[in-house]
Motif scaffolding. Structure first.
Motif, PDB file in Angstrom:
ATOM      1  N   TYR A  92     -79.770  31.658 -21.350  1.00 44.21           N
ATOM      2  CA  TYR A  92     -78.938  32.488 -22.223  1.00 44.21           C
ATOM      3  C   TYR A  92     -79.086  32.155 -23.707  1.00 44.21           C
ATOM      4  O   TYR A  92     -78.488  32.819 -24.534  1.00 44.21           O
ATOM      5  CB  TYR A  92     -77.461  32.365 -21.812  1.00 44.21           C
ATOM      6  CG  TYR A  92     -77.095  33.331 -20.710  1.00 44.21           C
ATOM      7  CD1 TYR A  92     -77.584  33.152 -19.426  1.00 44.21           C
ATOM      8  CD2 TYR A  92     -76.280  34.425 -20.960  1.00 44.21           C
ATOM      9  CE1 TYR A  92     -77.267  34.041 -18.417  1.00 44.21           C
ATOM     10  CE2 TYR A  92     -75.957  35.325 -19.949  1.00 44.21           C
ATOM     11  CZ  TYR A  92     -76.448  35.126 -18.686  1.00 44.21           C
ATOM     12  OH  TYR A  92     -76.133  36.009 -17.694  1.00 44.21           O
TER      13      TYR A  92
ATOM     14  N   ARG B 216     -69.005  27.678 -14.578  1.00 43.28           N
ATOM     15  CA  ARG B 216     -70.332  28.104 -15.035  1.00 43.28           C
ATOM     16  C   ARG B 216     -70.555  27.618 -16.471  1.00 43.28           C
ATOM     17  O   ARG B 216     -69.730  27.883 -17.338  1.00 43.28           O
ATOM     18  CB  ARG B 216     -70.387  29.636 -14.979  1.00 43.28           C
ATOM     19  CG  ARG B 216     -71.569  30.259 -15.679  1.00 43.28           C
ATOM     20  CD  ARG B 216     -71.455  31.799 -15.676  1.00 43.28           C
ATOM     21  NE  ARG B 216     -72.496  32.378 -16.496  1.00 43.28           N
ATOM     22  CZ  ARG B 216     -72.539  33.647 -16.884  1.00 43.28           C
ATOM     23  NH1 ARG B 216     -71.589  34.487 -16.514  1.00 43.28           N
ATOM     24  NH2 ARG B 216     -73.520  34.088 -17.643  1.00 43.28           N
TER      25      ARG B 216
ATOM     26  N   LEU C 110     -71.782  37.590 -26.125  1.00 45.31           N
ATOM     27  CA  LEU C 110     -72.440  36.282 -26.185  1.00 45.31           C
ATOM     28  C   LEU C 110     -72.215  35.620 -27.542  1.00 45.31           C
ATOM     29  O   LEU C 110     -72.071  34.401 -27.634  1.00 45.31           O
ATOM     30  CB  LEU C 110     -73.937  36.416 -25.858  1.00 45.31           C
ATOM     31  CG  LEU C 110     -74.239  36.902 -24.431  1.00 45.31           C
ATOM     32  CD1 LEU C 110     -75.737  36.979 -24.194  1.00 45.31           C
ATOM     33  CD2 LEU C 110     -73.592  36.017 -23.364  1.00 45.31           C
TER      34      LEU C 110
HETATM   35  C1  IPM Z   1     -70.865  38.224 -17.195  1.00 44.22           C
HETATM   36  C2  IPM Z   1     -71.758  39.335 -17.673  1.00 44.22           C
HETATM   37  C3  IPM Z   1     -72.429  38.895 -18.970  1.00 44.22           C
HETATM   38  C4  IPM Z   1     -73.261  37.673 -18.655  1.00 44.22           C
HETATM   39  C5  IPM Z   1     -73.272  39.967 -19.660  1.00 44.22           C
HETATM   40  C6  IPM Z   1     -72.492  41.235 -19.901  1.00 44.22           C
HETATM   41  C7  IPM Z   1     -73.870  39.458 -20.940  1.00 44.22           C
HETATM   42  O1  IPM Z   1     -72.671  39.680 -16.692  1.00 44.22           O
HETATM   43  O2  IPM Z   1     -69.919  37.884 -17.932  1.00 44.22           O
HETATM   44  O3  IPM Z   1     -71.086  37.723 -16.100  1.00 44.22           O
HETATM   45  O4  IPM Z   1     -74.430  37.798 -18.255  1.00 44.22           O
HETATM   46  O5  IPM Z   1     -72.744  36.572 -18.809  1.00 44.22           O
END
Ligand code: IPM
Ligand code: MG
Length: 372
Positions: free
Chosen positions: A135, A128, A89
């Motif tokens: 997030y 997305r 992230l």
């Molecule tokens: C994704 C994963 C990530 C997210 C995690 C690992 C932080 O699930 O790339 O979809 O939630 O975006």
């Protein structure tokens, strides 16, 4: 000559990235370009050894690259959230990779669990949003009373919440979701552009019937942005409903644009209808900056170094990378080669075959060099 950064990461990450590199180099041979890789030692091992997740120096170095090829992170020795937030992230946010592009496409000769559906029915892309929503990572957990300052800092804006919370619950936890007008606008604009270049249909996902503030703004921006694209047909869907439609009528979709959290969930569902997580790639895109390409699956630590991991999602992510750096023919050749290898039955166990990771990678690389 392209300079590309690579981060293998944890678990099966390094193995699958190695196969992806083979294939991209093969594409370079055929389409006359060279790739110079720079590997970054980032992941759980380094974190356990030195306590470092990702350093300021590394972020500065990575900023010189247009593309990062990323494996996976996640390790059983580290508590959930630390590597995800501290590495993955952080990269997405630091480089403002505001689009997470996830094609949901059933390739030829791949089985889908959806009865009666084929490659013609399952071929859409999910855009997305990748920097906002739940997030943003701000929230808290406490008992009775807390006064706290919570900050979200992005390239385009910074937000400060000064919260003074009084509660008589035994314990309270909250997490704040944030949507901004400019954040929604840029990702929706990207999605409209993609729709215009495809079948001119764009579906927006939200839960505006319950989370009325955040997704109310999302909808308002969508309605406004749509005015610039009179030739694109649009619809709003709620996230629960679209989960049903992905299964029932995937052929309805062309481009789907979604806030971050719901995008995370529905793209795992999308991965299943396109044949499984072993096949699903993603691109974290900042059209003006550094972008990152990765399989959407995780690090699968229990399969580490067994040579059984399916490298196709990563190889496909490599195809997205090639497209992004301006090599669309090479990108398409990689997909054709993946399809041919599947047709020839050179696939890993998860797809019903008995080929190992390296064998699949080499086979696809050969097909890229010498297509049939
Ligand atoms: C994704 C994963 C990530 C997210 C995690 C690992 C932080 O699930 O790339 O979809 O939630 O975006
Ligand atoms: Mg996910």
């Amino acid at each position: 000559m392209y300079k590309i950064a690579s981060i293998g990461g944890d678990g099966i990450g390094p193995e699958i990235v190695a196969e992806g590199k083979k294939v991209l180099e093969a594409a370079g041979e055929r389409f006359n370009f060279d790739i110079q890789w720079t590997d970054f030692d980032i992941g759980a091992d380094r974190y356990i050894r030195s306590g470092e997740l990702i350093t300021e120096d590394e972020l500065r170095d990575l900023s010189k690259y247009k593309a990062i090829y990323f494996g996976a992170i996640g390790d059983e020795r580290v508590a959930p959230g630390i590597l995800e937030k501290g590495i993955l992230l952080t990269l997405r946010f630091h480089f403002d990779m505001y689009v997470n592009l996830r094609p949901i496409r059933l390739l030829e000769n791949v089985d889908t669990p959806l009865a009666g559906k084929g490659p013609k029915d399952i071929d859409f892309i999910v855009v997305r949003e990748n920097t906002e929503d739940f997030y943003v990572g701000i929230g808290s957990r406490f008992k009775k009373h807390e006064k706290k300052e919570l900050n979200v800092v992005r390239d385009m804006y910074s937000i400060r919440f000064g919260l003074d919370v009084e509660s008589d619950a035994e314990e309270i936890a909250y997490q704040i979701g944030v949507i901004t007008r400019e954040g929604a606008r840029r990702v929706q604009t990207y999605a409209f552009d993609r729709a215009q270049a495809r079948k001119k249909k764009l579906t927006s996902v939200d839960k505006a019937n319950v989370l009325t503030e955040v997704y109310g703004l999302w909808r308002d921006v969508f309605t406004e942005t749509k005015k610039n694209y009179p030739d694109v047909t649009t619809e709003f869907t709620f996230v629960d409903a679209i989960s049903m439609w992905f299964v029932k009528n995937p052929e309805w979709f062309d481009v789907v644009v979604t806030p971050n959290m719901f995008g995370d969930i529905i793209t795992d569902l999308g991965a299943m209808i396109q044949g499984g997580l072993g096949l699903a790639p993603g691109g974290n895109i900042n059209p003006e900056g550094t972008s990152m390409f990765e399989p959407i699956h995780g690090s699968a630590p229990k399969y580490r170094n067994l040579g059984v991991a399916n490298p196709i999602a990563t190889i496909w992510a490599g195809s997205l990378l090639l497209d992004h750096i301006g090599e669309p023919k090479a990108a398409a050749a990689v997909i054709t080669a993946i399809e041919q290898s599947i047709k020839d039955g050179i696939v890993t166990k998860d797809m019903g075959g008995n080929a190992g990771t390296a064998m699949v990678g080499s086979y696809i690389a050969d097909l890229v060099k010498k297509p049939r």
